[in-house]
Design a protein around this motif. Structure first.
Motif, PDB file in Angstrom:
ATOM      1  N   PHE A  91       0.880  -1.097  -0.049  1.00  0.00           N
ATOM      2  CA  PHE A  91      -0.070   0.308   0.118  1.00  0.00           C
ATOM      3  C   PHE A  91       0.702   1.304  -0.051  1.00  0.00           C
ATOM      4  N   ILE A 359      -4.129  -1.696  -6.251  1.00  0.00           N
ATOM      5  CA  ILE A 359      -4.235  -1.199  -5.152  1.00  0.00           C
ATOM      6  C   ILE A 359      -3.902   0.360  -5.225  1.00  0.00           C
ATOM      7  N   ALA A 368      -7.983  -1.242   0.227  1.00  0.00           N
ATOM      8  CA  ALA A 368      -6.752  -1.670  -0.537  1.00  0.00           C
ATOM      9  C   ALA A 368      -6.035  -2.877   0.463  1.00  0.00           C
ATOM     10  N   ASN A 369      -5.934  -2.421   2.091  1.00  0.00           N
ATOM     11  CA  ASN A 369      -5.180  -3.460   2.738  1.00  0.00           C
ATOM     12  C   ASN A 369      -6.017  -4.639   2.965  1.00  0.00           C
TER      13      ASN A 369
END
Length: 548
Positions: A91, A359, A368-369
């Motif tokens: 990220f 991402i 995203a994580n």
């Protein structure tokens, strides 16, 4: 054919053969000349420069492999000289800017859908039979045979007639061959259907519900609940044995949890509480028949394109998938997102090497994580049993030019277009946000389409270069061929041909618009995709084990 070869990205150090090329040919491209060291079949790649052991190989502008030994310029890329490699991902803050496509042709357009009481819209109107356990599959088969022929949903008529002709020819001592017998062209004749507004009666036969771990039963329950709640489903009949891990009350509770406003007809039958199997089957047929009379009262009405949820999938992929069908479907996806609709991109093993781009396009850092966590856990699970994403390409993929998983994945990711990622969903989670959603499923064709429908897809665009009949019980699956040869050879399963992109006769953007036009017609019931005509109702729940 305007060009013999294609360079997809300026950073690439391989060229894609758009037609069969011969050893010794000199290929001129952008002022350079390449003498081919061997035959290069269409869809395969050859090296633009001398490669040395460990050199990085780029395609789509991304790392897709490493050279395993010294390779002369003009040599074919194959599994001996190239091994999978992909960039690590993480990220990082990103200010992704999306250039929306021109949607002026589609603004204000509608499709003729089934508007449900909760505001969602279906592209079909199905009755669904669900078994809580595999023990009820036989009962479902009996009910299916009873209902399909009488109500006009069977597609086996031409094969029954063909078998009858075989028997007659055998009894007369005549030649037994397809060519010598009359071929009937009948498929499902919708004019024979008793319930004109019921598009089908579907059956979710499966091998789960008991005998595995309790977590398998729990995830199966959520999957079946998602199908019951699907906007393409108007009514549900559930058959249960009684003693299985997936209890009837658990499934009903999962349906209500997924949608507290669930108000469809729901009939439940438990065999161990019935006086006999015959009575169970007759009661199920009777109540379902009454339910069919009710959902037959529904009719299609205009609804905005923003109510479409489009799943995008590839299977039986080839070396053209990433440069014709997938980018064209990706443009269709961008059009629909710009119009306010939802798009579902799944097949996490086939996003290997494309992770960083996705991402960077994800709006919410938490999402995203979540994607990173799901991909990492999936990859580790595969490695723990001696496998890995790098083993994803099938023998057919490799024969047709997809040498590494990173090549396959970066081409596969093109189906999702270029719009921002609005959400990341685990298996069976529902897509609720307009825009591009990532859905965790295997790459396996049927497991992936099964998962997309659970996430809410009301149409699935399925690209293929080699050909596959895969369909889904409740979500119409539209087959998109990557090349002219496949479209002609398997015309009985292909709906759309993107081969003109390879020939240079159509642009990706024009083809993407054509595909959306077909989707509108399919969503409106004006055209019926081949997989639907064939009753190609594939359904395989994912047990969350390692499946690539």
């Amino acid at each position: 054919m305007k060009n013999k070869v294609l360079k997809i990205h300026p950073k690439d150090n391989v060229l894609v053969a758009l037609q069969d090329l011969k050893k010794g040919d000199t290929i001129s491209f952008e002022g350079n000349h390449y003498i081919l060291q061997e035959d290069i079949p269409a869809k395969h790649k050859f090296f633009m420069q001398d490669m040395h052991f460990g050199d990085e190989i780029y395609m789509y502008g991304l790392l897709v492999g490493k050279a395993q030994f010294d390779i002369p310029q003009g040599s074919i890329m194959n599994t001996d000289n190239t091994k999978h490699a992909a960039e690590p991902y993480h990220f990082r803050p990103s200010n992704y800017h999306w250039e929306k496509p021109d949607v002026s042709k589609f603004e204000g357009r509608t499709f003729q859908g089934y508007l449900r009481s909760d505001g969602r819209a279906g592209t079909a109107n199905y009755w669904l039979f669900i078994p809580t356990v595999f023990c009820e599959n036989r009962n479902l088969d009996v009910i299916k045979e009873a209902l399909y022929n009488e109500l006009g949903y069977s597609v086996t008529g031409k094969y029954k007639n063909f078998t009858h002709q075989l028997l007659t020819a055998y009894e007369k001592g005549e030649e037994l061959s397809v060519a010598s017998l009359e071929r009937l062209n009948s498929t499902t004749d919708q004019s024979d259907r008793i319930f004109k507004n019921v598009d089908g009666i579907k059956f979710l036969n499966h091998q789960g519900g008991c005998g595995g771990i309790r977590q398998d039963a729990a995830i199966l329950s959520k999957l079946l609940a998602a199908y019951a709640d699907h906007p393409n489903v108007a009514g549900v009949t559930i058959l249960s044995l009684g003693c299985q891990n997936l209890q009837l009350n658990d499934l009903v509770n999962d349906i209500k949890f997924r949608n507290p406003a669930f108000d469809k007809p729901l009939f439940v039958f438990e065999q161990q509480q019935s006086k006999s199997e015959e009575l169970l089957i007759k009661e199920a047929i009777l109540q379902t028949f009454v339910g069919l009379t009710e959902i037959n009262k529904f009719s299609r009405q205009p609804v905005p394109l923003s109510k479409l949820t489009l799943g995008v999938k590839c299977g039986g992929s080839d070396g053209f998938s990433g440069i014709s069908a997938n980018p064209a479907v990706g443009y269709t996806a961008d059009l629909l997102v710009a119009l306010g609709g939802k798009v579902l991109l799944a097949e996490f093993p086939e996003l290997c090497g494309a992770e960083q781009n996705l991402i960077d396009r994800t709006i919410d850092p938490n999402a995203a994580n979540k994607f990173i966590d799901l991909m990492t856990a999936y990859s580790h699970a595969a490695e723990a049993v001696g496998s890995g994403f790098y083993m994803n390409p099938s023998p057919g993929n490799i024969r047709d030019g997809l040498i590494t998983d990173a090549i396959k994945s970066n081409g596969a990711a093109k189906k999702g277009g270029t719009s921002p990622v609005v959400d990341v969903l685990d298996y069976t989670e529902e897509a609720t946000k307009p825009g591009l959603n990532l859905v965790c499923t295997p790459g396996n064709d049927v497991e992936a389409t099964t998962g997309k429908a659970a996430a809410g897809a009301t149409l699935i665009l399925f690209t293929t270069g080699l050909g596959t009949p895969t369909g889904n019980p409740i979500c119409p699956v539209i087959k998109v061929a990557t090349n002219n040869v496949l479209a002609a050879k398997m015309a009985d399963i292909i709906d759309i041909n993107t081969g003109p992109i390879i020939d240079g006769d159509k642009s990706i953007q024009t083809m993407g618009e054509d595909i959306l036009e077909y989707c509108i017609k399919a969503a409106s019931g004006e055209v019926t995709p081949k997989a639907v005509l064939l009753n190609q109702d594939d359904f395989i729940p994912w047990k969350r084990g390692v499946s690539l």
